[in-house]
Motif scaffolding. Sequence first.
Motif, mmCIF file in Angstrom:
data_model
loop_
_atom_site.group_PDB
_atom_site.id
_atom_site.type_symbol
_atom_site.label_atom_id
_atom_site.label_comp_id
_atom_site.label_asym_id
_atom_site.label_seq_id
_atom_site.Cartn_x
_atom_site.Cartn_y
_atom_site.Cartn_z
ATOM 1 N N THR A 1 0.842 -1.197 0.000
ATOM 2 C CA THR A 1 0.000 0.000 0.000
ATOM 3 C C THR A 1 0.878 1.248 0.000
ATOM 4 O OG1 THR A 1 -1.719 -1.166 1.232
ATOM 5 C CG2 THR A 1 -1.828 1.240 1.204
ATOM 6 N N ASN B 1 -5.111 2.925 -2.359
ATOM 7 C CA ASN B 1 -6.424 2.794 -1.744
ATOM 8 C C ASN B 1 -7.198 4.079 -1.999
ATOM 9 O OD1 ASN B 1 -8.674 2.381 -0.203
ATOM 10 N ND2 ASN B 1 -7.589 2.079 1.734
ATOM 11 N N ASP C 1 -7.962 0.160 -5.300
ATOM 12 C CA ASP C 1 -9.193 -0.268 -4.635
ATOM 13 C C ASP C 1 -10.317 0.712 -4.899
ATOM 14 O OD1 ASP C 1 -8.827 -2.670 -3.055
ATOM 15 O OD2 ASP C 1 -7.382 -1.530 -1.886
#
Length: 514
Positions: A134, A160, A192
């Motif tokens: 991430t 994200n 995401d």
Amino acid sequence: MELERLEKELEKIYITLIEKEKVANSIASSVHPQYRSSSKNLYRYLLLRSTDIREIQAGLSELGISSLGSGAGYVYDNISGALKLVKLLNGTSWEQNSDMEAIGFTGSKKLLVQHANHLFKVDSKVRDTEIMVTMPDEAATDKDLIKRLQEAGMGIARLNLSHGNEELWSKILKNVGSVEKETELPIHIYMDLPGPKIRISNIYKQDRPETSLVSVPLIEINNTSRLLLIKPEPALLSEGSNVLSFSENIPLIEVSLPQIIDNLKVGERVFFDDGTFEAVVETINNGTATICIKNAYKKKLRPGKGINLPDTNLELPSLTSEDLELLPFIIKHSDMIGYSFVKNADDVSLLYSELEKLGNTDIGVIFKIENSTAFENLPAILFRAMQRPKIGIMIARGDLAVEVGFERISEVQNEILWLCEAAQIPVVWATQVLDTMAKKGMATRAEISDATISAQAECVMLNKGPFIVEATQTLKNVLGRMEAHSQKSKNTLRALKVAKKGLKDIHGQYTEDA
């Protein structure tokens, strides 16, 4: 188990596979050609796992024959092989039905590698576990951080989209691209979709009864605390609102989505902050819900924390208006998309339809299994997902653990691995992998054990932290040690409820005459 009885039990399973082959063919005709064989094998696996095979396994083990638990990826071949050996021991020669399309051990492993290579855009002849990291906000200004992560083992950068904005993400993408050019090594991009955000928007308290509400940065919680959940509606916070009169001066928790209060029922559980606080709904009144804390593992609750409702039938869209607005950006800049809050096969079709509207047929789609509904519907999700070639499953263990219960998460994640192995679909192992190390610089023994188990998956995801480079290097070292002598778990025992439900769903859609 007696040899003759063992033969009869194996023969029952074998005959069932033969009799249901028309259904398997019907399923195979509905998926992408790349997944025809895999969809058949998944269906056969559901047939196998809908019954208790522990006694059969024990009997095979006594004879030194490979157990049924070792063949999730090649069910028909495995059953046939075991039956043939048992018949030979009983003095009977026998050959399997040559008209049945079958995948053997080698073919199964080869298909899984091919599907993983296709999704992750790599070219490997063996199963190597990818590392996804991430991206922290610092990656927008610190190109060297991305380079060090790549050197440590990162092959996939995760953005994200629940946090940040397009300007921040674009800066990170620019730095990733720059590192790729400098090192001449690819870094693939995964993004995401935010999905429905079920969070605490604000927390309010009254200084004195019947006074106006004030927003507070935190509240202290204990095992007897009572809270009032309210919708994000300004009218509820106005001076004339009846919320003030019946709130009994208890803290007010404003939720991000009003629908969840409409869906709540008395007696249902409410969790905050990844299960740190557990509460039960006491009353529902005028768009609010009074809840009582039953277990508090911390003392302080803050805005922004997530909410889980494992008992509640949530009527929430899997694709929000924000998701739809972000899709063009994701398609333009990403290799893979993470589908948050997918619950059933219809949700799969919804995303596929939106991608088709945008003219996209190439982006990889990873379905995040993060709630109990998605897990229960996993077979149907897999079959529908197979309509596109680049697909994967993410075990989002944080939310999933809260939803199914912490005592069940190990069992559930293993069942997901088995189902995906049967479908030859790559798995991403996510949430809190080496989390303490990424944040504090030193891993716990439990985290190292967890990282070791993650080698069963095709990809492992790390979250951000000050020591994320060191955590990435440690994960790479652990995976390197395990991949040489580790495969997916083979503990196939009792009947699986998820297999029984999967068969029921499939037989409701496909018939033997289809």
